[in-house]
Write an enzyme that holds these catalytic residues in place. Sequence first.
Site, PDB file in Angstrom:
ATOM      1  N   ARG A  25       0.906  -5.891  12.968  1.00  0.00           N
ATOM      2  CA  ARG A  25       0.234  -5.458  14.194  1.00  0.00           C
ATOM      3  C   ARG A  25       0.083  -6.606  15.194  1.00  0.00           C
ATOM      4  NH1 ARG A  25      -4.185  -1.319  11.421  1.00  0.00           N
ATOM      5  NH2 ARG A  25      -2.577   0.052  10.525  1.00  0.00           N
ATOM      6  N   ARG A  54       1.873   1.257  10.370  1.00  0.00           N
ATOM      7  CA  ARG A  54       1.432   1.553   9.009  1.00  0.00           C
ATOM      8  C   ARG A  54       2.629   1.466   8.081  1.00  0.00           C
ATOM      9  NH1 ARG A  54      -3.244   3.927   7.518  1.00  0.00           N
ATOM     10  NH2 ARG A  54      -3.697   4.332   9.710  1.00  0.00           N
ATOM     11  N   SER A  62     -10.173  -7.192   9.392  1.00  0.00           N
ATOM     12  CA  SER A  62     -11.503  -6.700   9.031  1.00  0.00           C
ATOM     13  C   SER A  62     -12.233  -7.855   8.380  1.00  0.00           C
ATOM     14  CB  SER A  62     -11.415  -5.562   8.020  1.00  0.00           C
ATOM     15  OG  SER A  62     -11.120  -4.360   8.660  1.00  0.00           O
ATOM     16  N   GLU A  88      -6.131  -2.286  14.630  1.00  0.00           N
ATOM     17  CA  GLU A  88      -6.889  -3.205  13.790  1.00  0.00           C
ATOM     18  C   GLU A  88      -5.973  -4.279  13.206  1.00  0.00           C
ATOM     19  OE1 GLU A  88      -8.763  -1.307  10.387  1.00  0.00           O
ATOM     20  OE2 GLU A  88      -8.578  -3.207   9.324  1.00  0.00           O
ATOM     21  N   ARG A 141       0.834  -1.198   0.000  1.00  0.00           N
ATOM     22  CA  ARG A 141       0.000   0.000   0.000  1.00  0.00           C
ATOM     23  C   ARG A 141       0.867   1.245   0.000  1.00  0.00           C
ATOM     24  NH1 ARG A 141      -4.742  -1.942   4.215  1.00  0.00           N
ATOM     25  NH2 ARG A 141      -5.240  -3.816   3.019  1.00  0.00           N
TER      26      ARG A 141
END
Length: 423
Positions: free
Chosen positions: A390, A276, A351, A348, A261
């Site tokens: 994470r 991130r 998801s 997070e 990303r």
Amino acid sequence: MLDRRFIRSRSDDVRRAIADKGEKFDLDGFLELDERWRELVTETDGLKHRKNLLSEEIGRLKREGRDAGPQMEEVRALSARMEMLDGEAAKLEEELERAQSRIPNVPHSSVPVGHDSSANVEVRRSGEPPKLGFKPLPHWQVGEALGILDLQRASKIAGSGFILLKGLGAKLERALIKLMLDTHTNSHGYTEVWPPVLVKRECLFGTGQLPKLEDDMYLCEKDGIFLNPTAEVPITNMYRGETLEEAALPVKLVGYCPSFRREAGSYGKDTRGIVRVHQFDKVELVKLTTPETSYDELESLRDCAERILQLLGLTYRVMLLCSGDLSFAAAKCYDLEVWAPAEERWLEVSSCSNFESFQARRIGTRYRAAETRKPDYVHTLNGSGLALPRTLIGILENFQTPRGTVRIPEVLVPYMDGLEEIT
RNA sequence: GGAGAGAUGUCCGAGCUGGUCGAAGGAGCACGAUUGGAAAUCGUGUACUCGGGAAACCGGGUCGGGGGUUCGAAUCCCCCUCUCUCCGCCA
């Protein structure tokens, strides 16, 4: 993508969904365009019908050796007008198609309405954050001190926002991946896949990242191919354009895959550590189901992802996302968030979403119902199980000792060749 | 990178000297007959999609994708994608 007839007949629901998701879309303009298109289609279809009849007649006359001049003349006369209308209809159709692909999915009725994460609902907590009895160091400090995480050298290689794991750190990453894959394949009945990491434009369109998120992805311009932003893309697209037998459902796939990303637009956010990053590993769960079972399957998919956190002994909470926090393609989504004690916040790590037929319609993945034999779109679901960086943060921060060492979660000890602590 | 072959319905597989071809034939599937029941056999049916319609049904489109020639294209021409074979190159 929503079904055109659904948009027509349930336009109020669609209008509300657009508003609830905080999207901008001129639905009335769309409906008007659709209306015009249908009128045009009705007219051109009539002309084509006439043309087909004449062509048939011409064929018959010619076979009988008779003159077909007047008929051919009429067709020629028809053609001009037909071509014009046809071209116009095609233009409208294309415009409609483009617009239609920008309408977001409709949230499920159980999704709370709200416009940002503050309206998300905490469904449950695995327990309260553990009391460490000392001030824990942030993960990057623990990692650097133990020599298992080297962000300076990572940026030497690829720039900032990349991870370099060394020694036991790299081994821990591998152990986590293996634990996740083993658990999902052996205990949860998923089939393991190892997909390509580069994906075509149409795959990204299919799962809904395009056209909205083009700038968030790495593009290999020479070949017109993207580095996948999430393993959901290659895995869900495995069945693009296919019709499956109902008996083959649910399809349950799990794959390990790096994700890429650009994180454009999030500069300044989470710049420290590995919260991130531009490249990260993920073990992804994907399901294709019938429409009747997809919401039960969502619950079980989330349970599978949660299971990993439970096995690791990490504190986490389950959030039900509100409409405004829901992604473009999702109808319902649970986030799993792990507690990071040094940063004192929830991160997070997964998801879990049900896209209903939204992706399937774009991808063209259908199933043939056992009873009626009629094809219908499958429902697609996915969730991380889990995202690695994470999860690693969770371990480094929750399992650190006052001495600055990190204990290995019990379940991982066999995967670390018996090692119980990184010192 | 060079040369060639191919892509047809759920599957296999004809058609490719342009005209009852949405597409022969087979398999599969569904229903029926036969049977105590089943196998075998026989008969019938069985694509998707869009528009109109309450429905019955009517019409358009679809033979890898896109464009062209023609009154008319699965069939002829061009471009693209993918698969296979051979040669070259390379981890």
